[in-house]
Motif scaffolding. Structure first.
Motif, PDB file in Angstrom:
ATOM      1  N   GLN A 293      22.352  57.889  74.904  1.00 21.16           N
ATOM      2  CA  GLN A 293      22.360  57.621  73.342  1.00 21.16           C
ATOM      3  C   GLN A 293      23.577  58.620  72.993  1.00 21.16           C
ATOM      4  OE1 GLN A 293      18.695  58.418  71.273  1.00 21.16           O
ATOM      5  NE2 GLN A 293      17.472  58.343  73.068  1.00 21.16           N
ATOM      6  N   ILE A 294      23.781  59.676  73.600  1.00 14.36           N
ATOM      7  CA  ILE A 294      24.940  60.448  72.915  1.00 14.36           C
ATOM      8  C   ILE A 294      26.104  59.873  73.287  1.00 14.36           C
ATOM      9  CG2 ILE A 294      26.346  62.476  73.402  1.00 14.36           C
ATOM     10  CD1 ILE A 294      23.503  64.153  73.849  1.00 14.36           C
TER      11      ILE A 294
ATOM     12  N   THR B  11      28.813  58.506  70.366  1.00 14.56           N
ATOM     13  CA  THR B  11      30.224  59.075  70.086  1.00 14.56           C
ATOM     14  C   THR B  11      31.421  57.941  70.394  1.00 14.56           C
ATOM     15  OG1 THR B  11      29.614  60.038  72.507  1.00 14.56           O
ATOM     16  CG2 THR B  11      29.541  61.598  70.459  1.00 14.56           C
TER      17      THR B  11
ATOM     18  N   ARG C 180      32.216  62.923  62.940  1.00 13.33           N
ATOM     19  CA  ARG C 180      30.994  62.323  63.695  1.00 13.33           C
ATOM     20  C   ARG C 180      30.113  63.274  63.976  1.00 13.33           C
ATOM     21  NH1 ARG C 180      29.855  57.200  66.280  1.00 13.33           N
ATOM     22  NH2 ARG C 180      31.613  56.367  65.211  1.00 13.33           N
TER      23      ARG C 180
ATOM     24  N   ILE D 217      26.496  64.447  65.534  1.00 13.26           N
ATOM     25  CA  ILE D 217      25.305  64.079  66.555  1.00 13.26           C
ATOM     26  C   ILE D 217      24.172  65.165  66.044  1.00 13.26           C
ATOM     27  CG2 ILE D 217      24.403  63.909  68.806  1.00 13.26           C
ATOM     28  CD1 ILE D 217      26.347  61.963  68.184  1.00 13.26           C
TER      29      ILE D 217
ATOM     30  N   ILE E  45      20.493  66.206  67.141  1.00 14.46           N
ATOM     31  CA  ILE E  45      19.353  66.063  67.954  1.00 14.46           C
ATOM     32  C   ILE E  45      18.337  66.895  67.436  1.00 14.46           C
ATOM     33  CG2 ILE E  45      18.664  66.769  70.380  1.00 14.46           C
ATOM     34  CD1 ILE E  45      21.542  67.196  71.139  1.00 14.46           C
TER      35      ILE E  45
ATOM     36  N   HIS F  45      24.396  61.087  62.972  1.00 12.34           N
ATOM     37  CA  HIS F  45      23.651  60.286  63.838  1.00 12.34           C
ATOM     38  C   HIS F  45      22.667  60.983  64.700  1.00 12.34           C
ATOM     39  CE1 HIS F  45      27.744  58.734  63.108  1.00 12.34           C
ATOM     40  NE2 HIS F  45      27.378  57.533  63.518  1.00 12.34           N
TER      41      HIS F  45
ATOM     42  N   VAL G 179      19.665  61.785  67.595  1.00 11.79           N
ATOM     43  CA  VAL G 179      18.996  61.337  68.554  1.00 11.79           C
ATOM     44  C   VAL G 179      17.711  62.067  68.641  1.00 11.79           C
ATOM     45  CG1 VAL G 179      19.153  61.783  71.288  1.00 11.79           C
ATOM     46  CG2 VAL G 179      21.312  61.432  69.975  1.00 11.79           C
TER      47      VAL G 179
ATOM     48  N   GLU H 131      18.854  70.087  76.439  1.00 13.11           N
ATOM     49  CA  GLU H 131      19.802  70.805  77.563  1.00 13.11           C
ATOM     50  C   GLU H 131      21.309  71.261  76.803  1.00 13.11           C
ATOM     51  OE1 GLU H 131      20.241  68.506  81.217  1.00 13.11           O
ATOM     52  OE2 GLU H 131      18.240  67.856  80.741  1.00 13.11           O
TER      53      GLU H 131
ATOM     54  N   GLU I 176      23.800  71.129  78.283  1.00 13.72           N
ATOM     55  CA  GLU I 176      24.587  69.710  78.474  1.00 13.72           C
ATOM     56  C   GLU I 176      24.795  68.656  77.531  1.00 13.72           C
ATOM     57  OE1 GLU I 176      22.488  71.647  80.586  1.00 13.72           O
ATOM     58  OE2 GLU I 176      23.121  71.629  82.596  1.00 13.72           O
ATOM     59  N   PHE I 177      23.693  68.623  76.828  1.00 14.13           N
ATOM     60  CA  PHE I 177      23.728  67.429  75.886  1.00 14.13           C
ATOM     61  C   PHE I 177      24.895  67.866  74.711  1.00 14.13           C
ATOM     62  CE2 PHE I 177      18.681  66.528  76.411  1.00 14.13           C
ATOM     63  CZ  PHE I 177      18.996  66.211  77.662  1.00 14.13           C
TER      64      PHE I 177
ATOM     65  N   GLU J 264      28.325  67.805  76.369  1.00 15.29           N
ATOM     66  CA  GLU J 264      28.667  66.285  76.244  1.00 15.29           C
ATOM     67  C   GLU J 264      28.961  65.771  75.204  1.00 15.29           C
ATOM     68  OE1 GLU J 264      28.810  63.946  79.150  1.00 15.29           O
ATOM     69  OE2 GLU J 264      28.748  62.179  78.584  1.00 15.29           O
ATOM     70  N   ALA J 265      28.289  65.806  74.193  1.00 15.59           N
ATOM     71  CA  ALA J 265      28.494  65.372  72.694  1.00 15.59           C
ATOM     72  C   ALA J 265      29.973  65.518  72.408  1.00 15.59           C
ATOM     73  CB  ALA J 265      27.349  65.445  71.848  1.00 15.59           C
TER      74      ALA J 265
ATOM     75  N   ARG K 141      32.953  64.174  74.460  1.00 15.32           N
ATOM     76  CA  ARG K 141      32.886  63.024  74.179  1.00 15.32           C
ATOM     77  C   ARG K 141      33.426  62.666  72.615  1.00 15.32           C
ATOM     78  NH1 ARG K 141      31.702  58.455  77.059  1.00 15.32           N
ATOM     79  NH2 ARG K 141      31.182  57.553  75.024  1.00 15.32           N
ATOM     80  N   GLY K 142      33.670  63.773  71.900  1.00 20.49           N
ATOM     81  CA  GLY K 142      34.509  63.705  70.737  1.00 20.49           C
ATOM     82  C   GLY K 142      33.616  63.966  69.233  1.00 20.49           C
ATOM     83  N   ALA K 143      32.366  64.400  69.706  1.00 23.15           N
ATOM     84  CA  ALA K 143      31.748  64.348  68.397  1.00 23.15           C
ATOM     85  C   ALA K 143      32.073  65.694  67.748  1.00 23.15           C
ATOM     86  CB  ALA K 143      29.951  64.834  68.688  1.00 23.15           C
TER      87      ALA K 143
END
Ligand code: FES
Lengths: 317, 137
Positions: free
Chosen positions: A310-311, A315, B6, B8, B10, B35, B37, B46, B48-49, B52-53, B56-58
């Protein structure tokens, strides 16, 4: 509650008693065989004062309303008035709470029998007069003035309290107590008898002050809820729960204390100690899956891969 | 094209996610950069979430959970805040502005708070500018 907390009401005096004690005096199987006698000299009191909210609705003791006192005070007054119409009864209330089926009618009827209701704040003091009588001082909002009565017997409607040790009892099966020390239900309206621990139900005053009909209704609900779990002979698990891949588990044990439901145990698997999640206990919070350093725990429905996907999707440039 | 952040978010299913829902039904508006989740509990998040975001460029990651004492799973939010503090430290060490991540308690009845928090978060990230890791890593 014991009367000895309330120094302002002369608790040392034998004729200042709690409603529980009074209930025994009125009872046919009680110490007086149901005959009305006051403790000090065994004579029949001619005037009685009853005081409500002793320890309830009081910041010094308990903020909550003990709920049943108004009604049992009226009940006591009614029994007395029916048996001994010549007795004078003064009922001191902060206010009279008679919410419930037929309760208001009961109140009106007791008033008609001649019990005197005095509303308006807390009784300030009970003291012993030189002639041995007990003097009760309060305030009457209807008269808008302080009142004072001399009586032979004072009955204190002391608060209902959670029993000692209920917190420990609750912690044995991970049920929690509320601020007032009563065991807490999961939801006031939707889950009134269930506790945080699945399969443990509560009924009666352990959950909060309540009267007999309410306790019975709750007890029946608890019995039905228990039966619904037991009768099928099997338990349905939630689908959204965690599971350990025991081949990946490194036996570090990090997850065990983290679980709020004590669902994780270390058990032997292929000759090694490995974590095991009891599916019937797991509630599906995912704390263990997030903490597992070996990524050995899969949280079905919210797997790391699913969330990462989802992430990643969100992204995407 | 001008840069748009952008974000994210959670969100815990029991509170912040419900708060977002409520914000919608009460017609509070919040930036379209958000956005969401959904997770069952902030304790499921986690680090890591979040990493990771960001990788990935969030431009910002916001974690929403229940107020203390309200966590549906009793204490997931306490675990979340512990992890979150560590993560913030790690991010600082990695040269990422720790303000790009935020943890907040928003209940299911706080639709307005959700919308306001989103608006404020969006504004803050706009101030910080694009994520330096974007395009890299
Ligand atoms: S359920 Fe919302 S933070 Fe745990």
């Amino acid at each position: 509650m014991s009367k000895h907390h309330f120094k302002e009401y002369s608790p040392h005096h034998p004729d200042v008693i709690t409603s529980m004690e009074f209930e025994r005096i009125l009872s046919a199987t009680g110490p007086t065989g149901g005959e009305l006698k006051r403790p000090s000299d065994g004579t029949k009191p001619k005037t009685i004062a009853m005081i409500s909210c002793v320890g309830s609705r009081d910041e010094r003791y308990h903020r909550y309303c003990s709920k049943v006192c108004c009604m049992y005070m009226l009940k006591h007054a009614r029994i007395l008035k029916e048996k001994y119409p010549d007795i004078k009864i003064f009922l001191f209330f902060i206010d009279v709470r008679t919410a419930g089926k037929d309760f208001e009618e009961f109140y009106v009827y007791t008033k008609e029998l001649g019990a005197k209701i005095i509303r308006g704040g807390r009784v300030s003091a009970v003291d012993v007069k030189p002639d041995g009588k007990l003097r009760v001082r309060g305030f009457d909002v209807d008269l808008c003035s302080p009142v004072e009565v001399s009586v032979d017997l004072v009955v204190l409607a002391t608060a209902i309290e959670p029993p000692d040790g209920v917190e420990e009892l609750g912690s044995m099966f991970t049920a929690t107590c509320g601020r007032e020390g009563f065991l807490r239900e999961v939801h006031t309206k939707l889950y009134p008898v269930e506790t945080q621990a699945r399969g443990v139900f509560i009924a009666g005053c352990v959950q909060g002050p309540k009267d007999i009909p309410e306790s019975i209704a709750q007890a029946r609900a608890a019995a039905a809820a228990t039966a619904a779990l037991v009768i099928p002979g099997k338990i349905r698990f939630e689908a959204v729960i965690s599971e350990v891949d025991r081949d990946k588990c490194s036996s570090c044990g990090v997850c065990v204390p983290l679980c709020p439901y004590t669902a994780i145990r270390i058990v032997e698997y292929k000759g090694k100690e490995k974590a095991y999640i009891e599916p019937a206990l797991c509630a599906g919070c995912g704390v263990c899956a997030s903490a597992c350093p070996s990524r050995a725990i899969t949280f079905h429905g919210f797997t790391t891969e699913q969330i990462m996907a989802q992430i990643d999707a969100l992204t995407e440039a | 094209m001008a840069w748009e952040p952008r974000l994210i978010v959670i969100a815990c299913h029991w509170c912040t996610y419900a708060g977002a829902d409520l914000a919608g039904s009460l017609r509070y508006s919040y930036p379209p950069t958000v956005h969401i989740v959904r997770v069952p509990c902030s304790g499921r998040v986690e680090p890591e979430f979040i990493a990771e975001a960001l990788m990935r460029g969030a431009d910002g990651v916001f974690v929403g959970g229940c107020h203390f004492g309200d966590c549906h799973y009793k204490e997931g939010n306490y675990k979340a805040i512990r992890r979150f503090k560590l993560l913030k430290k790690a991010l600082t060490d990695l040269g990422v502005e720790p303000d790009r991540v935020q943890l907040e308690w928003i209940s299911g009845s706080e639709g307005k708070k959700f919308a306001e928090a989103m608006t404020a978060f969006d504004a803050r990230i706009r101030e910080l500018g694009p994520n330096p890791m974007k395009g890299g890593a």
